[in-house]
Motif scaffolding. Sequence first.
Motif, PDB file in Angstrom:
ATOM      1  N   ARG A 184     -56.440 -10.066   4.283  1.00 45.20           N
ATOM      2  CA  ARG A 184     -55.751  -8.793   4.377  1.00 45.20           C
ATOM      3  C   ARG A 184     -54.250  -9.027   4.582  1.00 45.20           C
ATOM      4  O   ARG A 184     -53.420  -8.315   4.025  1.00 45.20           O
ATOM      5  N   ALA A 185     -53.904 -10.035   5.400  1.00 43.43           N
ATOM      6  CA  ALA A 185     -52.488 -10.332   5.605  1.00 43.43           C
ATOM      7  C   ALA A 185     -51.827 -10.723   4.296  1.00 43.43           C
ATOM      8  O   ALA A 185     -50.643 -10.437   4.074  1.00 43.43           O
ATOM      9  N   GLN A 186     -52.583 -11.349   3.403  1.00 52.95           N
ATOM     10  CA  GLN A 186     -52.021 -11.742   2.117  1.00 52.95           C
ATOM     11  C   GLN A 186     -51.580 -10.538   1.296  1.00 52.95           C
ATOM     12  O   GLN A 186     -50.608 -10.626   0.534  1.00 52.95           O
ATOM     13  N   VAL A 187     -52.283  -9.421   1.440  1.00 49.26           N
ATOM     14  CA  VAL A 187     -51.898  -8.212   0.718  1.00 49.26           C
ATOM     15  C   VAL A 187     -50.512  -7.765   1.173  1.00 49.26           C
ATOM     16  O   VAL A 187     -49.657  -7.408   0.352  1.00 49.26           O
ATOM     17  N   HIS A 188     -50.273  -7.790   2.479  1.00 45.67           N
ATOM     18  CA  HIS A 188     -48.966  -7.392   2.999  1.00 45.67           C
ATOM     19  C   HIS A 188     -47.875  -8.345   2.506  1.00 45.67           C
ATOM     20  O   HIS A 188     -46.786  -7.923   2.107  1.00 45.67           O
ATOM     21  N   GLN A 189     -48.172  -9.642   2.513  1.00 48.30           N
ATOM     22  CA  GLN A 189     -47.182 -10.618   2.068  1.00 48.30           C
ATOM     23  C   GLN A 189     -46.893 -10.470   0.574  1.00 48.30           C
ATOM     24  O   GLN A 189     -45.732 -10.526   0.143  1.00 48.30           O
ATOM     25  N   ALA A 190     -47.953 -10.275  -0.202  1.00 45.73           N
ATOM     26  CA  ALA A 190     -47.769 -10.111  -1.641  1.00 45.73           C
ATOM     27  C   ALA A 190     -47.013  -8.826  -1.950  1.00 45.73           C
ATOM     28  O   ALA A 190     -46.185  -8.793  -2.875  1.00 45.73           O
ATOM     29  N   THR A 191     -47.268  -7.773  -1.187  1.00 43.44           N
ATOM     30  CA  THR A 191     -46.542  -6.518  -1.376  1.00 43.44           C
ATOM     31  C   THR A 191     -45.049  -6.730  -1.158  1.00 43.44           C
ATOM     32  O   THR A 191     -44.207  -6.242  -1.923  1.00 43.44           O
ATOM     33  N   GLY A 192     -44.697  -7.473  -0.119  1.00 40.79           N
ATOM     34  CA  GLY A 192     -43.293  -7.776   0.139  1.00 40.79           C
ATOM     35  C   GLY A 192     -42.667  -8.586  -0.979  1.00 40.79           C
ATOM     36  O   GLY A 192     -41.511  -8.348  -1.375  1.00 40.79           O
ATOM     37  N   MET A 193     -43.434  -9.536  -1.523  1.00 39.34           N
ATOM     38  CA  MET A 193     -42.926 -10.364  -2.611  1.00 39.34           C
ATOM     39  C   MET A 193     -42.682  -9.522  -3.867  1.00 39.34           C
ATOM     40  O   MET A 193     -41.630  -9.640  -4.525  1.00 39.34           O
ATOM     41  N   VAL A 194     -43.632  -8.656  -4.205  1.00 39.90           N
ATOM     42  CA  VAL A 194     -43.483  -7.794  -5.379  1.00 39.90           C
ATOM     43  C   VAL A 194     -42.324  -6.822  -5.190  1.00 39.90           C
ATOM     44  O   VAL A 194     -41.544  -6.576  -6.118  1.00 39.90           O
ATOM     45  N   ALA A 195     -42.185  -6.279  -3.977  1.00 39.85           N
ATOM     46  CA  ALA A 195     -41.082  -5.358  -3.704  1.00 39.85           C
ATOM     47  C   ALA A 195     -39.735  -6.033  -3.936  1.00 39.85           C
ATOM     48  O   ALA A 195     -38.819  -5.448  -4.521  1.00 39.85           O
ATOM     49  N   ALA A 196     -39.621  -7.301  -3.495  1.00 37.55           N
ATOM     50  CA  ALA A 196     -38.368  -8.035  -3.673  1.00 37.55           C
ATOM     51  C   ALA A 196     -38.126  -8.367  -5.145  1.00 37.55           C
ATOM     52  O   ALA A 196     -36.991  -8.266  -5.638  1.00 37.55           O
ATOM     53  N   GLN A 197     -39.184  -8.759  -5.845  1.00 37.33           N
ATOM     54  CA  GLN A 197     -39.043  -9.127  -7.252  1.00 37.33           C
ATOM     55  C   GLN A 197     -38.634  -7.944  -8.120  1.00 37.33           C
ATOM     56  O   GLN A 197     -37.815  -8.083  -9.032  1.00 37.33           O
ATOM     57  N   LEU A 198     -39.222  -6.780  -7.824  1.00 35.39           N
ATOM     58  CA  LEU A 198     -38.992  -5.611  -8.674  1.00 35.39           C
ATOM     59  C   LEU A 198     -37.895  -4.693  -8.147  1.00 35.39           C
ATOM     60  O   LEU A 198     -37.494  -3.755  -8.831  1.00 35.39           O
ATOM     61  N   GLY A 199     -37.450  -4.926  -6.917  1.00 32.80           N
ATOM     62  CA  GLY A 199     -36.434  -4.066  -6.337  1.00 32.80           C
ATOM     63  C   GLY A 199     -36.937  -2.668  -6.055  1.00 32.80           C
ATOM     64  O   GLY A 199     -36.223  -1.684  -6.255  1.00 32.80           O
ATOM     65  N   VAL A 200     -38.193  -2.564  -5.595  1.00 31.31           N
ATOM     66  CA  VAL A 200     -38.785  -1.266  -5.286  1.00 31.31           C
ATOM     67  C   VAL A 200     -39.194  -1.242  -3.816  1.00 31.31           C
ATOM     68  O   VAL A 200     -39.132  -2.251  -3.113  1.00 31.31           O
ATOM     69  N   SER A 201     -39.622  -0.077  -3.346  1.00 30.41           N
ATOM     70  CA  SER A 201     -40.054   0.055  -1.962  1.00 30.41           C
ATOM     71  C   SER A 201     -41.405  -0.620  -1.752  1.00 30.41           C
ATOM     72  O   SER A 201     -42.114  -0.936  -2.713  1.00 30.41           O
ATOM     73  N   MET A 202     -41.776  -0.822  -0.479  1.00 33.10           N
ATOM     74  CA  MET A 202     -43.060  -1.421  -0.157  1.00 33.10           C
ATOM     75  C   MET A 202     -44.208  -0.557  -0.661  1.00 33.10           C
ATOM     76  O   MET A 202     -45.207  -1.065  -1.175  1.00 33.10           O
ATOM     77  N   SER A 203     -44.070   0.761  -0.542  1.00 29.64           N
ATOM     78  CA  SER A 203     -45.147   1.648  -0.993  1.00 29.64           C
ATOM     79  C   SER A 203     -45.302   1.580  -2.511  1.00 29.64           C
ATOM     80  O   SER A 203     -46.421   1.587  -3.040  1.00 29.64           O
ATOM     81  N   ASP A 204     -44.175   1.486  -3.239  1.00 30.25           N
ATOM     82  CA  ASP A 204     -44.244   1.373  -4.694  1.00 30.25           C
ATOM     83  C   ASP A 204     -44.826   0.016  -5.101  1.00 30.25           C
ATOM     84  O   ASP A 204     -45.565  -0.088  -6.080  1.00 30.25           O
ATOM     85  N   ALA A 205     -44.474  -1.024  -4.347  1.00 30.04           N
ATOM     86  CA  ALA A 205     -45.008  -2.352  -4.653  1.00 30.04           C
ATOM     87  C   ALA A 205     -46.512  -2.393  -4.437  1.00 30.04           C
ATOM     88  O   ALA A 205     -47.262  -2.991  -5.226  1.00 30.04           O
ATOM     89  N   LEU A 206     -47.000  -1.759  -3.366  1.00 28.23           N
ATOM     90  CA  LEU A 206     -48.437  -1.709  -3.121  1.00 28.23           C
ATOM     91  C   LEU A 206     -49.135  -0.914  -4.216  1.00 28.23           C
ATOM     92  O   LEU A 206     -50.223  -1.269  -4.679  1.00 28.23           O
ATOM     93  N   ALA A 207     -48.503   0.181  -4.673  1.00 32.15           N
ATOM     94  CA  ALA A 207     -49.068   0.962  -5.776  1.00 32.15           C
ATOM     95  C   ALA A 207     -49.171   0.115  -7.037  1.00 32.15           C
ATOM     96  O   ALA A 207     -50.154   0.211  -7.786  1.00 32.15           O
ATOM     97  N   ALA A 208     -48.172  -0.725  -7.281  1.00 35.16           N
ATOM     98  CA  ALA A 208     -48.201  -1.591  -8.456  1.00 35.16           C
ATOM     99  C   ALA A 208     -49.334  -2.600  -8.358  1.00 35.16           C
ATOM    100  O   ALA A 208     -50.050  -2.855  -9.336  1.00 35.16           O
ATOM    101  N   LEU A 209     -49.516  -3.192  -7.179  1.00 33.75           N
ATOM    102  CA  LEU A 209     -50.620  -4.135  -6.972  1.00 33.75           C
ATOM    103  C   LEU A 209     -51.961  -3.455  -7.200  1.00 33.75           C
ATOM    104  O   LEU A 209     -52.856  -3.998  -7.852  1.00 33.75           O
ATOM    105  N   ARG A 210     -52.110  -2.265  -6.638  1.00 37.49           N
ATOM    106  CA  ARG A 210     -53.379  -1.545  -6.775  1.00 37.49           C
ATOM    107  C   ARG A 210     -53.673  -1.223  -8.238  1.00 37.49           C
ATOM    108  O   ARG A 210     -54.792  -1.403  -8.724  1.00 37.49           O
ATOM    109  N   ALA A 211     -52.672  -0.706  -8.948  1.00 41.08           N
ATOM    110  CA  ALA A 211     -52.864  -0.347 -10.352  1.00 41.08           C
ATOM    111  C   ALA A 211     -53.216  -1.572 -11.181  1.00 41.08           C
ATOM    112  O   ALA A 211     -54.111  -1.542 -12.028  1.00 41.08           O
ATOM    113  N   HIS A 212     -52.511  -2.670 -10.918  1.00 37.27           N
ATOM    114  CA  HIS A 212     -52.750  -3.903 -11.659  1.00 37.27           C
ATOM    115  C   HIS A 212     -54.169  -4.412 -11.397  1.00 37.27           C
ATOM    116  O   HIS A 212     -54.875  -4.818 -12.337  1.00 37.27           O
TER     117      HIS A 212
END
Length: 271
Positions: A184-212
């Motif tokens: 579960r902690a990995q989800v939070h870490q990956a969300t932060g990584m995606v947010a930084a890569q894409l320049g989006v918010s944490m909530s948008d990054a989590l939405a991207a992970l979920r959709a993918h």
Amino acid sequence: MEQARSAQVWAAISACARQEGAAVSLRHAVIACADGLAAAGAGLSVVRHGAPREPVLASAPAAEELEELQFTLGQGPCVDAVAGRGPVLVPDITWADAQRRWPAFAPAAAGRGVRGMFAFPVAVGAALIGVLGVYRLQAGMLDSQELADGLVFADAVLVLALDERGGIASGPEGLADAALSTRRAQVHQATGMVAAQLGVSMSDALAALRAHAYTRGRQVTDLAADVLARRVRLDADPPRPGRPQGDAEHPGGNTGQHSGQHFGERNGEEE
């Protein structure tokens, strides 16, 4: 009557713990809840800092899969129980109303043979700690006694969550911290990584992970591990010509919409 029902619920939880020769815990409450409500399984998820609910316990693999599916899609009875701060009772997930309400989750749950789904908030005052989800293979509403028992089981989960004797550090934050597994902690870490890569918010990054994860039939926890290992990278790309946002590429409404962007995948090491 209320006191007698509470005594029966606690007796069932204690009996479950005695069978294992262990002290009463949250897991025993979840298992006893599934047995007491004639369910195929039950699951507990926690909520903290206003973040999406996170599955932490399940009485059976089928219940664990349904908890994970709601977490991945961001929709389902347990998600709505958090948003509405009240029980969500679904006598048949195949009904048209349920299919419209949860367009991605409802068909997936029905495909797994589930029919009745019931979500009970676990709360103290205005503070929501989590949600207790109950999953039945047969369709039908809970009768008045079963509904009352479900509410009492949710109260029992609350007591155990706040009681150090339940094996959890005192307080709702202790529950979340103790239950937060490495995956579960990995989800939070990956969300932060995606947010930084894409320049989006944490909530948008989590939405991207979920959709993918959903569009590829994966659990979001497994995708997060690949993101952290740099086996997968999500890249922003413009919508395809003639394809409106929120279409079949990202079914399920909010699971595929985030800041008007569509997200693709790039395999291999991060550049």
